[in-house]
Design a protein around this motif. Structure first.
Motif, short mmCIF file in Angstrom:
data_model
loop_
_atom_site.label_atom_id
_atom_site.label_comp_id
_atom_site.label_asym_id
_atom_site.label_seq_id
_atom_site.Cartn_x
_atom_site.Cartn_y
_atom_site.Cartn_z
N MET A 111 -3.63 -4.97 -14.05
CA MET A 111 -2.96 -5.05 -12.77
C MET A 111 -2.03 -6.27 -12.81
SD MET A 111 -4.72 -5.29 -8.96
CE MET A 111 -6.08 -6.23 -9.62
N ILE A 112 -0.82 -6.13 -12.24
CA ILE A 112 0.11 -7.27 -12.23
C ILE A 112 0.26 -7.90 -10.85
CG2 ILE A 112 1.41 -6.39 -14.21
CD1 ILE A 112 3.73 -5.95 -12.01
N HIS A 113 -0.19 -7.21 -9.81
CA HIS A 113 -0.02 -7.73 -8.46
C HIS A 113 -1.02 -7.03 -7.54
CE1 HIS A 113 3.21 -8.78 -5.13
NE2 HIS A 113 2.17 -9.57 -5.07
N LEU A 114 -1.58 -7.76 -6.63
CA LEU A 114 -2.44 -7.21 -5.59
C LEU A 114 -1.89 -7.69 -4.26
CD1 LEU A 114 -6.24 -6.96 -5.38
CD2 LEU A 114 -5.00 -8.11 -3.57
N VAL A 115 -1.69 -6.75 -3.35
CA VAL A 115 -1.14 -7.13 -2.06
C VAL A 115 -1.70 -6.21 -0.98
CG1 VAL A 115 0.96 -5.74 -2.37
CG2 VAL A 115 0.99 -7.66 -0.78
N ILE A 116 -2.04 -6.79 0.14
CA ILE A 116 -2.45 -5.98 1.30
C ILE A 116 -1.23 -5.82 2.19
CG2 ILE A 116 -3.90 -5.88 3.37
CD1 ILE A 116 -6.11 -7.22 1.74
N VAL A 117 -0.87 -4.55 2.42
CA VAL A 117 0.32 -4.26 3.20
C VAL A 117 -0.05 -3.47 4.45
CG1 VAL A 117 1.92 -4.34 1.26
CG2 VAL A 117 0.81 -2.21 1.82
N PRO A 118 0.58 -3.81 5.58
CA PRO A 118 0.34 -3.05 6.81
C PRO A 118 1.09 -1.72 6.75
CG PRO A 118 1.96 -4.77 7.20
CD PRO A 118 1.49 -4.94 5.78
N VAL A 119 0.48 -0.69 7.32
CA VAL A 119 1.10 0.63 7.40
C VAL A 119 1.10 1.04 8.87
CG1 VAL A 119 0.97 3.04 6.65
CG2 VAL A 119 0.24 1.22 5.09
N ALA A 120 2.28 1.34 9.37
CA ALA A 120 2.41 1.71 10.78
C ALA A 120 1.79 3.08 11.03
CB ALA A 120 3.89 1.74 11.17
N ALA A 121 1.37 3.30 12.24
CA ALA A 121 0.83 4.61 12.63
C ALA A 121 1.89 5.67 12.41
CB ALA A 121 0.41 4.58 14.10
N GLY A 122 1.43 6.85 12.03
CA GLY A 122 2.35 7.96 11.81
C GLY A 122 1.60 9.25 11.65
N GLY A 123 2.16 10.32 12.18
CA GLY A 123 1.48 11.60 12.09
C GLY A 123 0.14 11.54 12.79
N HIS A 124 -0.91 11.84 12.05
CA HIS A 124 -2.27 11.81 12.60
C HIS A 124 -3.02 10.54 12.22
CE1 HIS A 124 -1.67 15.92 13.80
NE2 HIS A 124 -1.41 16.28 12.56
N GLU A 125 -2.32 9.58 11.59
CA GLU A 125 -2.98 8.37 11.14
C GLU A 125 -2.68 7.20 12.07
OE1 GLU A 125 -3.30 8.60 6.30
OE2 GLU A 125 -1.51 7.72 7.16
N PRO A 126 -3.72 6.43 12.42
CA PRO A 126 -3.48 5.19 13.16
C PRO A 126 -2.92 4.14 12.19
CG PRO A 126 -5.80 5.39 12.64
CD PRO A 126 -5.14 6.67 12.17
N SER A 127 -2.45 3.04 12.73
CA SER A 127 -2.01 1.96 11.85
C SER A 127 -3.21 1.50 11.02
CB SER A 127 -1.42 0.80 12.66
OG SER A 127 -2.38 0.27 13.53
N HIS A 128 -2.94 1.07 9.81
CA HIS A 128 -4.00 0.63 8.90
C HIS A 128 -3.38 -0.26 7.83
CE1 HIS A 128 -2.31 4.37 7.24
NE2 HIS A 128 -2.61 3.90 6.05
N GLU A 129 -4.19 -0.64 6.84
CA GLU A 129 -3.71 -1.48 5.75
C GLU A 129 -4.06 -0.86 4.41
OE1 GLU A 129 -3.96 -6.05 6.99
OE2 GLU A 129 -5.90 -5.02 7.13
N HIS A 130 -3.17 -1.04 3.45
CA HIS A 130 -3.42 -0.65 2.07
C HIS A 130 -3.68 -1.90 1.24
CE1 HIS A 130 -0.91 3.32 2.33
NE2 HIS A 130 -2.07 3.41 2.97
N ALA A 131 -4.78 -1.89 0.51
CA ALA A 131 -5.03 -2.90 -0.51
C ALA A 131 -4.44 -2.31 -1.79
CB ALA A 131 -6.52 -3.16 -0.66
N ASP A 132 -3.17 -2.64 -2.04
CA ASP A 132 -2.42 -1.99 -3.11
C ASP A 132 -2.57 -2.73 -4.43
OD1 ASP A 132 -0.78 0.18 -3.90
OD2 ASP A 132 0.97 -1.14 -3.88
N LEU A 133 -3.11 -2.03 -5.42
CA LEU A 133 -3.26 -2.56 -6.77
C LEU A 133 -2.03 -2.09 -7.55
CD1 LEU A 133 -6.98 -1.49 -7.37
CD2 LEU A 133 -6.11 -3.49 -6.13
N ARG A 134 -1.25 -3.03 -8.06
CA ARG A 134 0.03 -2.69 -8.69
C ARG A 134 0.01 -2.90 -10.19
NH1 ARG A 134 4.09 -4.81 -3.90
NH2 ARG A 134 3.27 -3.31 -2.37
N PHE A 135 0.62 -1.93 -10.87
CA PHE A 135 0.65 -1.88 -12.33
C PHE A 135 2.08 -1.60 -12.79
CE2 PHE A 135 -3.45 -0.62 -10.79
CZ PHE A 135 -4.36 -1.21 -11.65
N VAL A 136 2.27 -1.61 -14.11
CA VAL A 136 3.53 -1.20 -14.71
C VAL A 136 3.23 -0.03 -15.63
CG1 VAL A 136 5.51 -1.88 -16.14
CG2 VAL A 136 4.40 -3.58 -14.65
N LEU A 137 4.05 1.01 -15.50
CA LEU A 137 4.01 2.15 -16.41
C LEU A 137 5.35 2.24 -17.11
CD1 LEU A 137 2.36 4.89 -14.13
CD2 LEU A 137 1.23 3.45 -15.84
#
Length: 190
Positions: A111-137
């Motif tokens: 993994m090269i980066h870890l970041v928690i990003v906010p995600v706005a509500a949309g469709g049937h999903e309430p607002s939430h957060e992604h704990a995004d694990l980032r890589f390089v391919l």
């Protein structure tokens, strides 16, 4: 749980590069310690994976238009039910979104980066957060790229062009880390 073991091992090896990233790492470790499924989209914070895809020969990176966020971002997303291996999730999501079937982790599977990003509500999903694990391919066949659908175009860009195309500071940080890898790759003639 196997998925917690894989994630926990990955997080143990990871070294954050800032206090903010260290705090995000602590939150993800707490998520795993809570014992719930860390991939479950039903929780306010859940794990996702993403990748910056590189074509090393041209030093270009691939960005995808994300209509919901109205932004050029890296590819990736959520685990499907029953998926537990972050790299398998990443490879599946990346191939689905780009059509590239030759993707491999680069320079390794770290993994090269870890970041928690906010995600706005949309469709049937309430607002939430992604704990995004980032890589390089990497790919050796950039010409084979094809968008998943018409509303998700893809663009090959230099790292500088990619930084200019995105308004997201966390994506710019990921791109800076990718640029560093490209500049210091074994066999680099620059």
């Amino acid at each position: 749980m196997a998925e917690v073991g894989l994630l926990a091992e990955m997080l143990t090896r990871y070294r954050p590069s800032s206090a903010v990233e260290a705090a995000d790492l602590d939150r993800v470790r707490a998520l795993l310690a809570a014992g719930d499924d860390p991939w479950s989209r039903s929780t306010p914070l859940h794990v996702t994976v993403s990748a910056t895809i590189v074509h090393r020969a041209t030093r270009r990176v691939l960005l995808r238009w994300h209509a919901r966020q109205q932004a050029w971002l890296q590819v990736g997303g959520h685990a499907d039910p029953g998926e537990t291996d972050p790299l398998r999730v990443l490879l599946r999501e990346s191939e689905e979104e780009t059509g590239l079937s030759d993707l491999t982790p680069w320079p390794d599977s770290s993994m090269i980066h870890l970041v928690i990003v906010p995600v706005a509500a949309g469709g049937h999903e309430p607002s939430h957060e992604h704990a995004d694990l980032r890589f390089v391919l990497q790919t050796r066949t950039p010409q084979a790229v094809r968008p998943e659908n018409a509303s998700a175009p893809l663009r090959w860009l230099s790292v500088e062009q990619a930084r200019e195309a995105t308004a997201e500071a966390n994506v710019r940080e990921t791109l800076s880390r990718v640029e560093h890898l490209l500049e210091h790759a074994p066999g680099n003639t620059r």
